[in-house]
Each structure stands twice: as C-alpha cells, then as structure tokens.
Design an enzyme around this catalytic site. Structure first.
Site, PDB file in Angstrom:
ATOM      1  CD  GLU A 174      38.050  17.162  31.253  1.00  0.00           C
ATOM      2  OE1 GLU A 174      38.879  16.430  31.779  1.00  0.00           O
ATOM      3  OE2 GLU A 174      37.551  16.959  30.143  1.00  0.00           O
ATOM      4  CB  CYS A 189      29.236  32.983  27.520  1.00  0.00           C
ATOM      5  SG  CYS A 189      28.161  31.910  28.461  1.00  0.00           S
ATOM      6  CB  CYS A 232      26.078  35.037  28.933  1.00  0.00           C
ATOM      7  SG  CYS A 232      26.173  33.959  30.337  1.00  0.00           S
ATOM      8  CG  HIS A 286      29.310  38.796  27.187  1.00  0.00           C
ATOM      9  ND1 HIS A 286      30.125  39.453  28.077  1.00  0.00           N
ATOM     10  CD2 HIS A 286      29.223  37.528  27.642  1.00  0.00           C
ATOM     11  CE1 HIS A 286      30.520  38.611  29.026  1.00  0.00           C
ATOM     12  NE2 HIS A 286      29.978  37.435  28.788  1.00  0.00           N
ATOM     13  NE  ARG A 288      26.173  32.606  35.422  1.00  0.00           N
ATOM     14  CZ  ARG A 288      25.642  32.090  34.309  1.00  0.00           C
ATOM     15  NH1 ARG A 288      25.767  32.713  33.177  1.00  0.00           N
ATOM     16  NH2 ARG A 288      25.008  30.952  34.345  1.00  0.00           N
ATOM     17  CB  SER A 325      31.766  33.908  36.914  1.00  0.00           C
ATOM     18  OG  SER A 325      30.454  33.400  36.785  1.00  0.00           O
ATOM     19  CB  CYS A 385      28.449  30.920  33.965  1.00  0.00           C
ATOM     20  SG  CYS A 385      28.668  30.645  32.204  1.00  0.00           S
ATOM     21  CB  CYS A 414      34.038  32.247  28.456  1.00  0.00           C
ATOM     22  SG  CYS A 414      35.143  31.799  29.779  1.00  0.00           S
TER      23      CYS A 414
END
Lengths: 568, 189
Positions: free
Chosen positions: A13, A60, A63, A67, A480, A503, A547, A550
């Site tokens: 959401e 995230c 991920c 990072h 990604r 992203s 994505c 986060c």
C-alpha cells in the site's frame, strides 16, 4: 478520455501509484508517483562512515546486500581503501547470487502472473502439457504424471477459497493469450522456481553465516576469513558447496527459465513493440575483474542514447543530477536546476493533497521520488540497460545469447527496446551471471592454492589515516538497476549522504524541463482493453521490476485489497 | 532441508522507521539480557521477505515479535496472537516487496507443506515515521515484552536464563540503541 488510477502497482500500500489518461483503448498520458517518503540520508548525517552500510542495508528488506555494497564502495572510494582480490571475488559472488535469485523470483512469482492465466491452467490437458514442455526443454520434471499432479494440486488449492498469490488478479482478461497447456506448464515451473530459490539463497549462508542480514561486509574488504585449514573460514569445502549451488542455478536457468521466457514471448510478440520508454540507457557496470581504482568490469559501464546501438558513451558521474521540480522537496537554490548528489539536499516539502484523495496535483509536485537525469536526459536503468551496453560493446557472451534469442523469436534488435525486451534481457543476464559465478569460485581456489588469504585492507581503518575532508561515490548494479551512493566525510563523520536508487531513475516524475521519466514514457501508447482492469499497464510497469519497499510495513488486522483501480 | 530448529524467536520490522523496529530491538534485548537455551535460535528478520522462508520452514515452533496496530489501543499495549490469526497477520506483514513471503507461504501451502503453529507477541506502535529510536511509551513497554517472550518460551519448554548483570544495569535507551541492534557497538563509542 478516462483518468485511471492504479495504486498500488506493487503489492504494498502507498508505494507506487500510476495515474494515466486512456482514450481509444490506449494510454495517452501517464504519471508515476511514489507516495512514501524515503530519506536514509537524514539518518546517516553525523554517523561513522564505516557504519553506513549496516544502516543502508536496512533501507529495503529485499535489497539488503545491494545497499551494503554500494555503501562500502562509496566509503572506500572516499578514504582510498583497496579491497584485496579475495574480497572482490566474495563480493562478486554475493552480487551475482542476488542477481540470479531476484531475477528468477521476479519472472516466476511476480511478472509471469501478468502473462499466465492461472484459472485457464485448470482446464489444461496434462498429456498435452507434457509434450509442450518436452518440446522446449530436456528438463526432467516434464512428465504427464507430473503435470497431472500440478493440476490436481492447483484445483485443491483453488477449492480452499484462499487464493493467496493468485487472488485479486484479472483472470480471464482478454489480453491473456497462452493456451491452457502453456499456462499449466508455467504453474508447474512457478512451484519449481519456489523450491529453486529456497535452495539457492543458501549461498548467502555459506558465505556469511546464519544471520539473514549478511554481517560479513567491511569497509576495506570482507569480514569472512579465508583459510583452507580452518572450519570457520572459507575453505575447500565451502568452495565445493558453492560450486554445487552455482551448477544447479546454471542448470535451472538454461533448461527452465530461458525456454519458458522464449515460449511465453512467442505468444506475445506485439509486446516487442510496446513499452519502449525513453530509449536512453545507463549502466554503471558490475563485477570487477581486477583490482585498483578503475578495474575492468565483466558487464561494462556506459551510456546508450536514443536507441543507437552503434556507440556506447563512457559514463561520467559528474553529469548526474537530480531534479525536484515535481517532487515533494525544496532545494535552497530553487527547483529549476538539478543538483549533483555530492551537493544533494533532502528537505521534504509535501504540498500534495491530504489523504484520502482522488487525484494528485499532477501539474505541481506529485512524487516522493526525485528525477535523476544524466546530462539532462532521463535514463532507463536495469537488466535491459546492462544487456544493451554489453551487446553494443560486443560482449563475448551477451552478444551471441541476445542474437540467439532474437533469432528464435524472429525479431530484430529494435525489439529489445520494449516491455518484452526488458523480460528477455533479465533472463539472458541471469544466464550470463549464473555461468560466470563458477569462474569466481575457481579464482578463489587458485588464490588459496597460492596461499593468498588476504581478505581486508586494514591500512585505512582508523579515521586518523583519512583526509580531513573527502568525497566518495560507490556504484553498483543491483538486480533492478544502477545504484549509486555518494558520501561526503569530514573529520571522520558523515556530512552528507545521498542514494540514487534504480527505481528513482525509472519511476521518477517529470523534471524541470517537463521530460517524462522512463515509466511515464514507456506507458504512452500502451493498449488498455478494459479500463477497469488495466492489466497491460501492470505488464509494462512490472517489466521494470519496480520496488518501493523502503518504508514501514506494520501488521494490520484489516485485510487489504492488493491492487485496486479507480476510474475517476 | 536444513536441520530443524526447535524454537525460532523471530523479530520483524524496520529499525529505520521508529517503533516499527521494536521486533528487532526486542530480539536484541533478549539476547543481551538472557542466555538462550539449546535449540532456541534468535533472529532479527528485519523486513526481509523471501530470505526468511528457509528459516520459517526449518523451525518447529516460531515466536514472532512485531509491531501490531490494533484499533483504539494505546501505544505500548501488549498484543498476543495465536493460531490462524498469526498466519493471517504474518501474511500481511511479510510482503515488503511486491512478492513476499506471503506469496511463498501460500506457495508452500500449494506445494503441500502445512504452515506450522506460530505465536506472535507484540506491542502497539506509536511512531512509524523515518528515524531511529523508539517512542517513550513503546520503550517503557520493552522490558515487559522481553519477559513475555521468556514466559512464552518457558511454556514451550525452553528455559532462558537471565545473564548476571555487571556492576551497573545499562540505561534502557542505551540498550535499545539501533547501533547495538545492528551489531555496530565498538569499544569506546
């Protein structure tokens, strides 16, 4: 003209929202928005740069390693630490594993459901499914008995009424085009991929221990000791285990993923001319093959402009800037100019509508993502960008695999600039990386044979060895897409930290010159057969592997709809 | 299949988002204050989706620690879920990506593996915005949450032993500090 809102596009959401104007069965205009604030930069100010990776790892949940990698590279670049060959190889293996794992999951467990009609699979003939599967691959799990079992299991699952991953989709939508047998085959492989990923991710445990957040990163190298004579180190046994996992991955990708991708693509060739996007591509490149400041990269670095595959421009990070004209931030010097990440500012300024709302103020600011630009131009990042840069550079493995896929589908290189092109590039990259991983395992073995057990450069560990003020950039190709971290260090602490994530490149809003971001551009012209079920919009957006994860995910007893669409 | 874990205590949540990190911090406090018995594994699962599946599948009993909203309840209020309620809550929770463990748990069900019995212990959060550190009401409730985990484990047959404390009990806000949770405590810092 109908105004469509798709929110959320991911199954979370409030993360990614698409607004589009549809007319005559096509998207005419599109806006991409992230409706959740992100600002790791604020948390990192004033902290020890050697700790930054452990914080960025938590941005995230999917991920984590990416990072961490970008962060340690940025700090090493700033302070001049030089990881030894074993650390480079271990990192390559961790990065490669993440890539293979994420791509398989993305294809089978997210994106396939945009192309595969699960309900139709229920009416498939298992015998015909078996002959279809056997015609595309010699993979052993292809018998009539196997697909009978898969179909019966699916029937039982649907009968429980708890559809789980298959709930809230657009089954029976006219844009689904696979025959029932192909759908059932894909369901079988969905289940096998589930099992594959579970086994394969053990690679991280082999390299980094039981903690699901890898703790083995270290500025200057890695924290995992290499020693053939120690149980608690990377030793010959570890390398044998890695070789086994890598061999299984290579096998699954070559005999299941690639054939499935080509089989599905053959039914959807019109998607090779849909979803093209901005047509310019940026890749930082990945998998250093040597040591030093500018090592050769297995997948090359570069820029491709306006679909011109005849030349690859060198990438110059000084040409990167971020705009906030349509983002909920303010720049001290005004919003008409971009800022390089070293000068980046993260000052929130939410002037959007008060939730719940019907529409964002699209002519003003409308996203929490900034708009990164290279030399003023929007760039697509991701597997397609990496494969195009490699292809145009004449990469010895990528070039023939791409040509082979194009020949199999009977299309030319122009077909790569598309929704289907993104899917094909992802599959081909998975194969190339899965094959390459064995080389890194072998190189580690050779180093051990030469008694080179070095794993970390400790010479720059103490802040007293650093310049009083320094700047560093860390580049990484996350599954990604291109990920960059920029750090400014003064007197041993972080003064500024900026992340430009894949992203943001792909899903960012319009810039100060009103140029659309890659998602927005890719959606223009996308067909929409049913306005209340915009499956085709999801196909193109999902092809980028979006994505936005986060932020916060708190348990909530309310059951939410996963994807909802409003016609406004 | 790995060898089974008799008891998995799994903290969930994002330590960068205020009270959302209470699951991870709870597990950290448990580790700091108590000696875990044989067979009990303590894991900070963060917002990892997928990568947690092998852990969950290998465990015989699972106690999940998490932030849980509950209509009308004040921050710091204890929440306790069992049985199907946990499975439902976990499904919602473990989806930090467009594809999360939610789908994979369902996939496991599709593969014919039954989800095992789980307990969930948590607190109602107050502040979930970006930033590290717990809100005062939640921080005050943390020691009691840890005791509840220990009690739950005891009921399942696992006796955690309180570690002997050194000269001075550390302050609660220090014990909850995120740098420690991330394993970053260095001497002299």
């Amino acid at each position: 003209m109908t105004h469509i809102v798709v929110d959320p596009v991911t199954r979370i959401e409030g993360h990614l929202r698409i607004e589009a104007e549809v007319d005559g069965g096509q998207v005419r205009e599109a806006w991409s928005s992230s409706t959740m604030f992100r600002g790791i930069e604020i948390i990192l100010k004033g902290r020890d740069p050697r700790d930054a990776w452990a914080f960025t790892q938590r941005i995230c949940g999917v991920c984590t390693t990416v990072h961490a990698i970008a962060s340690i590279r940025a700090v090493e670049n700033a302070i001049g630490a030089q990881p030894p060959p074993n650390a480079r190889l271990l990192r390559n293996l961790i990065i490669g594993a993440q890539c293979v794992h994420d791509h398989v999951i993305h294809f089978y467990h997210l994106h396939a459901l945009d192309w595969v009609d699960i309900v139709s699979a229920l009416s498939a003939d298992p015998a015909k499914t078996a002959s279809l599967a056997q015609s595309i691959s010699d993979w052993p799990l292809s018998s009539r008995a196997y697909f009978t079992e898969v179909r019966d299991r699916l029937k039982g699952f649907v009968a429980t009424g708890r559809l789980g991953p298959f709930a809230n989709a657009y089954w029976g939508h006219p844009a689904y085009r696979l025959p029932p047998e192909a759908n059932l085959m894909a369901v079988g492989h969905y289940l096998q991929a589930l099992d594959f990923q579970r086994q394969f991710i053990r690679l991280h445990a082999v390299l980094g221990g039981k903690n699901p957040h890898l703790q083995s990163f270290l500025v200057g190298g890695m924290a995992t000791p290499v020693d053939p004579d120690s149980q608690n180190s990377i030793n010959a046994g570890t390398l044998a285990e890695l070789s086994k996992l890598v061999a299984d991955a290579r096998d699954f990708v070559a005999r299941v993923y690639i054939p499935d991708l080509l089989a599905i693509a053959s039914f959807y060739k019109d998607w090779a001319s849909t979803g093209s996007g901005v047509g310019s591509y940026l890749a930082y490149g990945e998998y250093p093959e040597g040591d030093g400041a500018q090592p050769a990269l297995f997948l090359p670095r570069g820029i491709i402009r306006q679909r011109d595959l005849s030349k690859v421009e060198p990438m110059n990070q000084e040409k990167i800037s971020e705009y906030v004209k349509h983002s909920w931030y303010n720049y001290a010097s005004g919003d008409d100019h971009g800022l390089h990440p070293f000068k980046g500012e993260t000052v929130p300024n939410y002037i959007g509508p008060k939730p719940p709302y019907e529409r964002l103020y699209l002519d003003r600011k409308y996203s929490w993502l900034k708009s990164p630009r290279y030399d003023g131009e929007p760039m697509e990042v991701g597997p397609l960008a990496r494969m195009l840069v490699a292809y145009a550079s004449g990469h010895p493995r990528v070039k023939p695999l791409v040509d082979k896929a194009l020949a199999t589908l009977g299309v030319g290189p122009q077909a790569l600039f598309s929704t289907l092109g993104r899917m094909a590039a992802r599959a081909i990259e998975t194969q190339v990386v899965a094959e390459k991983m064995q080389d890194w395992v072998d190189e580690m073995g050779e180093n051990m044979a030469r008694r080179d057990y070095r794993i970390c450069d400790n010479s720059k560990w103490e802040p007293s060895t650093w310049p009083a003020e320094c700047w560093g950039a860390g580049f990484h190709e996350a599954p990604r897409g291109a990920l960059g971290h920029w750090v400014h260090i003064k007197d041993g602490t972080i003064i500024n930290y900026q992340c430009v994530v894949p992203s943001t490149w792909n899903a960012g809003p319009r810039d100060a010159a009103a140029k659309r971001g890659p998602y927005e551009q890719a959606l223009i012209g996308t067909p929409v057969a049913k306005e209340d079920q915009p499956l085709e919009i999801l196909r193109t957006v999902h092809s980028f592997d979006p994505c936005m994860a986060c932020g916060v995910h708190v348990l909530d007893n309310r059951r939410r709809e996963l994807v909802y669409v409003r016609l406004v | 299949m790995g060898e089974g874990t008799p008891l998995l205590v799994l903290g969930l949540g994002n330590v960068l988002c205020g009270d959302d990190g209470l699951g991870a911090i709870g597990v950290h406090l448990l580790k700091t204050w108590y000696q875990a018995p044989k067979g009990a594994e303590l894991v900070d699962g963060g917002t990892l989706g997928l990568s947690l599946l092998p852990l969950l599948q290998d465990a015989e009993r699972v106690v999940i620690i998490d932030a849980i909203r509950s209509a009308g309840a004040k921050p710091g209020t204890p929440v306790h879920l069992r049985g199907d309620d946990v499975a439902q809550a976990v499904r919602e929770r473990l989806s930090p990506h467009q594809i999360g463990v939610a789908d994979l748990l369902d996939g496991a069900r599709l593969l014919g593996c039954c989800p095992r019995k789980m307990t969930l212990l948590g607190l109602v959060p107050e502040n979930l915005t970006l930033g590290v550190g717990l809100s005062p009401a939640v921080e005050r409730a943390m020691p009691r949450l840890v005791e509840r985990i220990v009690g739950e484990a005891r009921a399942l047959g696992f006796a955690f032993r309180r570690r002997p404390c050194d000269a001075e009990e550390p302050r609660l806000d220090d014990a909850c500090d995120v740098a420690g949770v991330l394993g970053l405590r260095r001497k002299g810092r």
